[in-house]
Structure formats: structure tokens, C-alpha cells
Design a protein around this motif. Sequence first.
Motif, short mmCIF file in Angstrom:
data_model
loop_
_atom_site.label_atom_id
_atom_site.label_comp_id
_atom_site.label_asym_id
_atom_site.label_seq_id
_atom_site.Cartn_x
_atom_site.Cartn_y
_atom_site.Cartn_z
N GLY A 50 0.77 -1.23 0.00
CA GLY A 50 0.00 0.00 0.00
C GLY A 50 0.81 1.29 0.00
N TRP A 51 2.10 1.21 -0.30
CA TRP A 51 2.95 2.40 -0.33
C TRP A 51 2.47 3.35 -1.43
N ALA A 52 2.72 4.64 -1.24
CA ALA A 52 2.40 5.64 -2.26
C ALA A 52 3.70 6.29 -2.73
N HIS A 53 3.69 6.81 -3.94
CA HIS A 53 4.85 7.59 -4.39
C HIS A 53 5.03 8.75 -3.42
N PHE A 54 6.27 9.09 -3.13
CA PHE A 54 6.54 10.16 -2.18
C PHE A 54 5.86 11.47 -2.59
N THR A 55 5.77 11.72 -3.87
CA THR A 55 5.17 12.96 -4.35
C THR A 55 3.65 12.96 -4.24
N ASP A 56 3.05 11.80 -3.96
CA ASP A 56 1.60 11.68 -3.79
C ASP A 56 1.25 11.87 -2.32
N TYR A 57 1.32 13.13 -1.86
CA TYR A 57 1.10 13.42 -0.45
C TYR A 57 -0.24 12.88 0.03
N ASP A 58 -1.30 13.06 -0.76
CA ASP A 58 -2.62 12.55 -0.37
C ASP A 58 -2.60 11.04 -0.19
N GLY A 59 -1.74 10.37 -0.94
CA GLY A 59 -1.65 8.91 -0.88
C GLY A 59 -1.00 8.39 0.40
N TRP A 60 -0.21 9.22 1.06
CA TRP A 60 0.43 8.76 2.29
C TRP A 60 0.23 9.69 3.48
N SER A 61 -0.69 10.65 3.39
CA SER A 61 -0.90 11.59 4.48
C SER A 61 -1.81 11.04 5.58
N GLN A 62 -2.46 9.94 5.32
CA GLN A 62 -3.30 9.27 6.33
C GLN A 62 -2.62 7.97 6.73
N ALA A 63 -2.87 7.53 7.96
CA ALA A 63 -2.25 6.29 8.45
C ALA A 63 -2.56 5.13 7.50
N ALA A 64 -1.53 4.39 7.17
CA ALA A 64 -1.66 3.29 6.21
C ALA A 64 -2.36 2.09 6.86
N PRO A 65 -3.39 1.56 6.23
CA PRO A 65 -4.10 0.40 6.78
C PRO A 65 -3.18 -0.81 6.90
N GLY A 66 -3.28 -1.49 8.03
CA GLY A 66 -2.53 -2.73 8.23
C GLY A 66 -1.09 -2.54 8.68
N TRP A 67 -0.66 -1.31 8.87
CA TRP A 67 0.71 -1.02 9.29
C TRP A 67 0.76 -0.63 10.76
N MET A 68 1.83 -1.01 11.44
CA MET A 68 2.05 -0.59 12.82
C MET A 68 3.53 -0.62 13.12
N ALA A 69 3.92 0.18 14.11
CA ALA A 69 5.33 0.22 14.50
C ALA A 69 5.43 0.43 16.01
N GLU A 70 6.54 -0.04 16.54
CA GLU A 70 6.85 0.19 17.94
C GLU A 70 8.33 0.52 18.04
N TYR A 71 8.62 1.54 18.83
CA TYR A 71 10.01 1.90 19.08
C TYR A 71 10.29 1.70 20.56
N ARG A 72 11.35 0.94 20.86
CA ARG A 72 11.74 0.68 22.24
C ARG A 72 12.93 1.56 22.59
N ARG A 73 12.72 2.48 23.53
CA ARG A 73 13.78 3.41 23.94
C ARG A 73 14.98 2.68 24.56
N HIS A 74 14.71 1.67 25.39
CA HIS A 74 15.79 1.06 26.17
C HIS A 74 16.85 0.37 25.32
N ASP A 75 16.48 -0.11 24.15
CA ASP A 75 17.49 -0.78 23.31
C ASP A 75 17.53 -0.24 21.87
N ASP A 76 16.82 0.91 21.63
CA ASP A 76 16.85 1.58 20.32
C ASP A 76 16.39 0.66 19.19
N VAL A 77 15.40 -0.19 19.46
CA VAL A 77 14.90 -1.10 18.44
C VAL A 77 13.57 -0.60 17.89
N LEU A 78 13.48 -0.60 16.56
CA LEU A 78 12.25 -0.26 15.87
C LEU A 78 11.71 -1.53 15.24
#
Length: 142
Positions: A50-78
Amino acid sequence: MITMYAWPSTADGPDALPMVHFTTEEQSGGEVTPDGQPVWLFDAAIREGGWAHFTDYDGWSQAAPGWMAEYRRHDDVLLVSGPGACEGWYQGTIGATPEWITAAATQQSMVIMAAPVPHPSMYNYAVEMGVGFALLVPVNVV
């Protein structure tokens, strides 16, 4: 096994948006187009994810369905995961700066970018050539 690299950055300003650039040393998986051009190793995953071309701001300006991320401060893991071929997209350290961590915790989202380039300094060229892609992904900072 293919090693993916990730570099964090932030946009300037009071509402700084955290970003992470992704790339690999290996750019082609051996597949070629009918006219003999090498196909980017992540071409199918980018399209299925579901990626959008970088120049397609409308295509990636809303949260992407099905994607999630977690960043852990204690060990710098994404940890980043998406749908289909993008499941388990990335797990590793990113060398996040305090500014990036603050922006991610504040915004609770980040822009992830991918392009067939060996370093994030070359993303502008990828965007100009129409091969830079982006997504807005929710991120939980723990």
C-alpha cells in the motif's frame, strides 16, 4: 538473507514529524523487465503493502491500513510491520536521536520511506526519478 538498513530523521519545525528511511545494499533480486531493466528487489512488496509515491502526499498523508510500529527506547529497536509481503518489514536498531524519540512520542506516527538507493542522502534523486515511496505509520514509543 537480505539486510535492510534504516536511518531516522525529523522534519524541521515545532510539529516535527519523525521519518525513517529504508534501503538495502542489494538493490535487485535478479528479475528484469521485458526491456532488460533490473527490477527493484522490493518492488512487489511496495505495491502489495500500500505504499504511495513520495510525491503523492494525499496517498500517504493518512495512516496506512494494516501497518504498525513500535520503538523501544531502552534498546533503540524499531519494529515495523505491514500487510502481505510487508509483514515483519523491519526489526532492528536505528540510532534514534533524542529529537527523533520526542517527535515519535509526541506525534505517535512516523513517515517511512523506501527507495532503491544506497543512502538516505540520495532520496531526493529517487523522488525525482519517481521511485521514492512513503507511508504514514502509527508508532508506539515504549
